[in-house]
Design an enzyme around this catalytic site. Sequence first.
Site, PDB file in Angstrom:
ATOM      1  N   GLU A 201       0.825  -1.226   0.000  1.00  0.00           N
ATOM      2  CA  GLU A 201       0.000   0.000   0.000  1.00  0.00           C
ATOM      3  C   GLU A 201       0.854   1.270   0.000  1.00  0.00           C
ATOM      4  O   GLU A 201       0.593   2.194   0.787  1.00  0.00           O
ATOM      5  CB  GLU A 201      -0.953  -0.001   1.203  1.00  0.00           C
ATOM      6  N   GLU A 319      -5.169  -8.689   0.245  1.00  0.00           N
ATOM      7  CA  GLU A 319      -5.842  -8.353   1.508  1.00  0.00           C
ATOM      8  C   GLU A 319      -7.315  -8.201   1.178  1.00  0.00           C
ATOM      9  O   GLU A 319      -7.680  -7.379   0.323  1.00  0.00           O
ATOM     10  CB  GLU A 319      -5.326  -7.040   2.113  1.00  0.00           C
TER      11      GLU A 319
HETATM   12  O1  AHR Z   1      -4.840  -5.693   7.541  1.00  0.00           O
HETATM   13  C1  AHR Z   1      -4.719  -4.504   8.272  1.00  0.00           C
HETATM   14  C2  AHR Z   1      -4.079  -3.383   7.460  1.00  0.00           C
HETATM   15  O2  AHR Z   1      -4.928  -3.008   6.413  1.00  0.00           O
HETATM   16  C3  AHR Z   1      -2.783  -3.727   6.761  1.00  0.00           C
HETATM   17  O3  AHR Z   1      -1.689  -3.574   7.591  1.00  0.00           O
HETATM   18  C4  AHR Z   1      -2.736  -2.727   5.647  1.00  0.00           C
HETATM   19  O4  AHR Z   1      -2.032  -3.184   4.541  1.00  0.00           O
HETATM   20  C5  AHR Z   1      -4.185  -2.443   5.355  1.00  0.00           C
HETATM   21  O5  AHR Z   1      -4.444  -1.098   5.269  1.00  0.00           O
END
Ligand code: AHR
Length: 517
Positions: A201, A319
């Site tokens: 990110e 994610e």
């Molecule tokens: O999964 C929690 C957080 O969400 C992670 O660290 C990040 O990559 C995302 O914003």
Amino acid sequence: MVRLLTRISSLITILAVLVSSQLVTLGQQPSARIKLDTDRTIGEVDKLLFGNFSEHLGRMIYGGIYEEGSPLSDQYGYRKDVMDAVKQLNVSILRWPGGNFASGYNWKDGIGPKDSRPVRIDLAWNDLESNRFGTDEFLRYCELIGAEPYICINAGLGSIDDARHWVEYCNESRHTYWADQRRKNGREEPYKVKYWALGNEIDGPWQLGNKSAEEYSKFALEAAKAMRLVDRDVKLVASGSSNYGADWVAWNRIVLQTLRNQADYIAIHTYINNRDNDFERFMAWSQTIDHYIEITAGLIRQAQSGLPNPRPLYIAYDEWNVWYRTGNREKLEEVYNFEDALAMGMFFNSFFRHANVVKMANLAQMVNVIAPIMTNKQGLFLQPTYFPIAEYSKQHDNMSLDVFVSAPTYRPQNRRPLPYLDVSATYNSKDKTLFLNVLNRSKDQDISTRVENQEGQLDSSVNVWEMNNTDLKATHTFGDDKKVRPVTRTITATVQNNGFTYKFPAHSLTILRIKVK
Ligand code: AHR
């Protein structure tokens, strides 16, 4: 007379509109049709779609998978009860060490004798990092649970040298400085870590070392080159945008254009919510998930266009989850309910529908932190979300099918109309079995559906896996994790003209498994 006739005709039109909308809104039983054809394939359901994520965040690592000195842990500190639950989830690939944590992490702090490792401030989550769980502990854990390791380099505050040394530590077989450090730390054989993320990110202003698309692409390209020179077999995942408020399409376009000859995947992240407590609207998030995938798939094609021999490039949805109730104060210890379990099916249906391009996915995260497994010092419980994840994973390596679906539609607030049935299907050609995955997102209507098949004769014996509950908000806790679980049964369908009728209950997730002769 003409005026009277015109009036009557407009009245009839108004009545017709009212009646047809009431068909949907008054809960009468609409009928739907699903048509399966094993020749109409989308792509193979990659095993890596059933991945997970373990960040140094809250109690994910410490007190989650790793608890030194606990009677529930083995001699190395791994929680045995957690490991059993993880194994039954069929985790195929495990991402580590972050997440946001990765952008401030120095992997060299986490190797060697544990008592000599430095304690550092974790700036991402405002915590202290003991470094007692590091690269060797993570890679050994992956071997124990049978998952591919997937390491995210520090593309925030880290350097390209750190990244290439990390690959050398893990994968080099010759006697080099970092390979010998690994040997000194007790591991002779290289770990052969294949999957590496080029940061996390990095477009987010919340990220340590946040960069512009150009700055990031340049860094990632050079890191990729150096890492691949150390080990030509690595697979690299570029950081796609997760800052959807900003110009995420432009970010992905620049990253893909720059990295198209080095990257193997681009990452997408999505967290969904039901903040306005509107079940049917919550179940419509599939539109957004499909949209992110389809736009990114288009950008991949754009980056590859004109190249005589483009490098294959896929999406790693590395994610994804429901997340909205908790923040860092609560250490993201989200308590999931039944409707969240349905959302798991919605995500997988979307991944399956795009099985040609989505080739990796990682639930965020595995234990305690927005997770299907929750622990305390005495044991663990399984959240309702655990069960669909485990069940969908049984479809790995099947062929995803392009399904025809005709179902009544609805129009959730601020969204485009969409069918009540959210569907995907896969086919296992080895044992000639069809899997039909159906999420009925109607809050109160059962949907009677004709399921038809084109190629091969459907068997009348149908295995049903179903998650349903009268209470959309039902949750589990320690000592009480049995109420929101799937039921299974085998039914005998009345097969006529290679089809049968099945009623998908309101707010339910169903997987039908049928043999084809
Ligand atoms: O999964 C929690 C957080 O969400 C992670 O660290 C990040 O990559 C995302 O914003």
